[in-house]
Write a protein that holds these residues in place. Structure first.
Motif, mmCIF file in Angstrom:
data_model
loop_
_atom_site.group_PDB
_atom_site.id
_atom_site.type_symbol
_atom_site.label_atom_id
_atom_site.label_comp_id
_atom_site.label_asym_id
_atom_site.label_seq_id
_atom_site.Cartn_x
_atom_site.Cartn_y
_atom_site.Cartn_z
ATOM 1 N N THR A 111 52.165 77.698 46.454
ATOM 2 C CA THR A 111 52.229 78.850 47.359
ATOM 3 C C THR A 111 51.039 78.859 48.312
ATOM 4 O O THR A 111 51.190 79.061 49.521
ATOM 5 N N VAL A 112 49.842 78.629 47.761
ATOM 6 C CA VAL A 112 48.626 78.599 48.587
ATOM 7 C C VAL A 112 48.672 77.428 49.569
ATOM 8 O O VAL A 112 48.363 77.582 50.758
ATOM 9 N N ILE A 113 49.085 76.268 49.079
ATOM 10 C CA ILE A 113 49.136 75.071 49.925
ATOM 11 C C ILE A 113 50.128 75.255 51.072
ATOM 12 O O ILE A 113 49.869 74.844 52.214
ATOM 13 N N TYR A 114 51.261 75.881 50.785
ATOM 14 C CA TYR A 114 52.272 76.098 51.828
ATOM 15 C C TYR A 114 51.684 76.893 52.994
ATOM 16 O O TYR A 114 51.798 76.499 54.158
ATOM 17 N N ASP A 115 51.046 78.032 52.677
ATOM 18 C CA ASP A 115 50.458 78.859 53.734
ATOM 19 C C ASP A 115 49.319 78.129 54.435
ATOM 20 O O ASP A 115 49.156 78.238 55.654
ATOM 21 N N THR A 116 48.523 77.393 53.665
ATOM 22 C CA THR A 116 47.397 76.664 54.253
ATOM 23 C C THR A 116 47.885 75.599 55.220
ATOM 24 O O THR A 116 47.315 75.413 56.308
ATOM 25 N N LEU A 117 48.954 74.907 54.854
ATOM 26 C CA LEU A 117 49.527 73.897 55.747
ATOM 27 C C LEU A 117 50.057 74.525 57.034
ATOM 28 O O LEU A 117 49.935 73.944 58.117
ATOM 29 N N LEU A 139 41.506 82.564 52.128
ATOM 30 C CA LEU A 139 41.531 83.955 51.671
ATOM 31 C C LEU A 139 42.971 84.399 51.424
ATOM 32 O O LEU A 139 43.893 83.929 52.086
ATOM 33 N N LEU A 140 43.126 85.321 50.479
ATOM 34 C CA LEU A 140 44.448 85.880 50.183
ATOM 35 C C LEU A 140 44.451 87.367 50.495
ATOM 36 O O LEU A 140 43.501 88.079 50.150
ATOM 37 N N ASN A 141 45.528 87.822 51.151
ATOM 38 C CA ASN A 141 45.656 89.272 51.337
ATOM 39 C C ASN A 141 46.316 89.885 50.105
ATOM 40 O O ASN A 141 46.641 89.179 49.143
ATOM 41 N N THR A 142 46.508 91.191 50.129
ATOM 42 C CA THR A 142 47.026 91.875 48.933
ATOM 43 C C THR A 142 48.483 91.545 48.664
ATOM 44 O O THR A 142 48.986 91.817 47.576
ATOM 45 N N GLN A 143 49.176 90.947 49.642
ATOM 46 C CA GLN A 143 50.559 90.492 49.421
ATOM 47 C C GLN A 143 50.600 89.064 48.878
ATOM 48 O O GLN A 143 51.676 88.539 48.603
ATOM 49 N N GLY A 144 49.435 88.430 48.740
ATOM 50 C CA GLY A 144 49.378 87.082 48.195
ATOM 51 C C GLY A 144 49.520 85.971 49.223
ATOM 52 O O GLY A 144 49.673 84.808 48.864
ATOM 53 N N HIS A 145 49.464 86.315 50.517
ATOM 54 C CA HIS A 145 49.565 85.298 51.562
ATOM 55 C C HIS A 145 48.192 84.702 51.841
ATOM 56 O O HIS A 145 47.208 85.426 51.988
ATOM 57 N N ALA A 146 48.126 83.377 51.932
ATOM 58 C CA ALA A 146 46.860 82.677 52.155
ATOM 59 C C ALA A 146 46.586 82.533 53.649
ATOM 60 O O ALA A 146 47.506 82.303 54.449
ATOM 61 N N LYS A 147 45.301 82.666 54.007
ATOM 62 C CA LYS A 147 44.886 82.568 55.411
ATOM 63 C C LYS A 147 43.592 81.759 55.504
ATOM 64 O O LYS A 147 42.709 81.904 54.656
ATOM 65 N N LEU A 148 43.487 80.950 56.543
ATOM 66 C CA LEU A 148 42.283 80.154 56.755
ATOM 67 C C LEU A 148 41.165 81.016 57.318
ATOM 68 O O LEU A 148 41.386 81.846 58.203
ATOM 69 N N ASP A 189 41.208 67.065 57.894
ATOM 70 C CA ASP A 189 41.546 68.321 57.210
ATOM 71 C C ASP A 189 42.566 68.088 56.104
ATOM 72 O O ASP A 189 42.574 68.800 55.097
ATOM 73 N N ILE A 190 43.453 67.113 56.294
ATOM 74 C CA ILE A 190 44.490 66.841 55.296
ATOM 75 C C ILE A 190 43.863 66.238 54.043
ATOM 76 O O ILE A 190 44.257 66.563 52.915
ATOM 77 N N TRP A 191 42.883 65.342 54.227
ATOM 78 C CA TRP A 191 42.130 64.839 53.064
ATOM 79 C C TRP A 191 41.508 66.017 52.313
ATOM 80 O O TRP A 191 41.652 66.129 51.093
ATOM 81 N N SER A 192 40.826 66.903 53.047
ATOM 82 C CA SER A 192 40.163 68.048 52.410
ATOM 83 C C SER A 192 41.163 68.949 51.690
ATOM 84 O O SER A 192 40.847 69.530 50.653
ATOM 85 N N LEU A 193 42.385 69.048 52.239
ATOM 86 C CA LEU A 193 43.420 69.846 51.579
ATOM 87 C C LEU A 193 43.810 69.217 50.244
ATOM 88 O O LEU A 193 44.025 69.922 49.253
ATOM 89 N N GLY A 194 43.900 67.877 50.212
ATOM 90 C CA GLY A 194 44.194 67.201 48.948
ATOM 91 C C GLY A 194 43.110 67.453 47.916
ATOM 92 O O GLY A 194 43.399 67.701 46.737
ATOM 93 N N LEU A 198 43.268 69.528 44.187
ATOM 94 C CA LEU A 198 42.648 69.120 42.912
ATOM 95 C C LEU A 198 41.687 70.197 42.411
ATOM 96 O O LEU A 198 41.625 70.480 41.210
ATOM 97 N N GLU A 199 40.946 70.800 43.328
ATOM 98 C CA GLU A 199 40.017 71.880 42.960
ATOM 99 C C GLU A 199 40.764 73.053 42.331
ATOM 100 O O GLU A 199 40.326 73.603 41.302
ATOM 101 N N MET A 200 41.900 73.448 42.914
ATOM 102 C CA MET A 200 42.667 74.576 42.376
ATOM 103 C C MET A 200 43.280 74.228 41.023
ATOM 104 O O MET A 200 43.429 75.091 40.160
#
Length: 243
Positions: A111-117, A139-148, A189-194, A198-200
């Motif tokens: 879910t986080v990766i989808y929004d981040t992408l 960051l996540l809002n109260t609805q659970g959506h991820a934002k850069l 940025d795509i490397w950092s996302l990978g 792993l971090e998550m």
């Protein structure tokens, strides 16, 4: 329970620190008195690197996406700069892992990766590189959506200079080409996302236990990192990270 930090400022009421100390200062939850909208205000001491702050504001001003933290304005007060932004009530992904004292499930990571992408797609189509993708900057809002968030090190690619060649970012999440200063583009940025995936999954990035300077030497010379315990994860997730 609110702290005792409640006072008006430029039409806002500051309520309490919401994300703790992030880059270049503290961030507070605030209430816009006229509209009743809840916002976040970053308090930045003027003695910090104003060029980096101006760069962050410039990047945020140019962005209008549901997947990027919105910028509303900035003000000077005494010896501080106050930057008014969208409030993301759940904090960063790293905050959530720390408070819950556990890593994310595969479904939560997806879910986080989808929004981040989606956020990265928005930036990259506009030839912007974030350059500091990690769980602490999602960051996540109260609805659970991820934002850069945290665009202090973001870069703009020009048509005449398609690849950057400056070492900027957080060492454990850096792509090899960034460390080696051989020129890089949005793919960094795509490397950092990978690495963030792993971090998550594991609670820290690869090489997170060693000194950052040693990691800088290891990342370009070792094969791309993967899961410490691959049996715990679906083949599709392992394949996604490998890509």
């Amino acid at each position: 329970m609110f702290h005792n930090l409640i006072y008006p400022c430029f039409g806002y009421i500051l309520i309490y620190p919401c994300f703790g100390c992030r880059s270049y200062g503290s961030v507070y939850k605030a209430l816009h008195k006229e509209s009743g909208q809840v916002l976040a205000i970053k308090q930045v001491p003027i003695d910090t690197d104003l060029q980096e702050i101006i760069k962050e504001i410039s990047i945020m001003q140019q962005c209008d996406s549901h997947h990027v933290v919105k910028y509303y304005g900035s003000y000077f007060k005494d010896s501080d700069l106050w930057i008014v932004m969208e409030y993301c009530g759940a904090g960063s992904v790293s905050d959530i892992m720390r408070l819950r004292k556990k890593t994310l499930t595969e479904e939560e990571i997806a879910t986080v990766i989808y929004d981040t992408l989606r956020g990265l797609e928005y930036l990259h189509l506009r030839r912007k590189i974030h350059r500091d993708i990690k769980a602490g900057n999602i960051l996540l809002n109260t609805q659970g959506h991820a934002k850069l968030a945290d665009f202090g090190v973001a870069g703009q690619l020009s048509d005449t200079m398609a690849k950057r060649n400056t070492v900027i970012g957080t060492p454990f999440w850096m792509a090899p080409e960034v460390i080696q200063e051989i020129g890089y583009d949005c793919v960094a940025d795509i490397w950092s996302l990978g690495i963030t995936a792993l971090e998550m999954a594991e609670g820290k990035p690869p090489y997170g236990d060693i000194h950052p300077m040693r990691a800088i030497f290891m990342i370009p010379t070792k094969p791309p990192p993967s899961f410490r315990e691959p049996d715990q994860w679906q083949p599709e997730f392992i394949d996604f990270v490998s890509r």
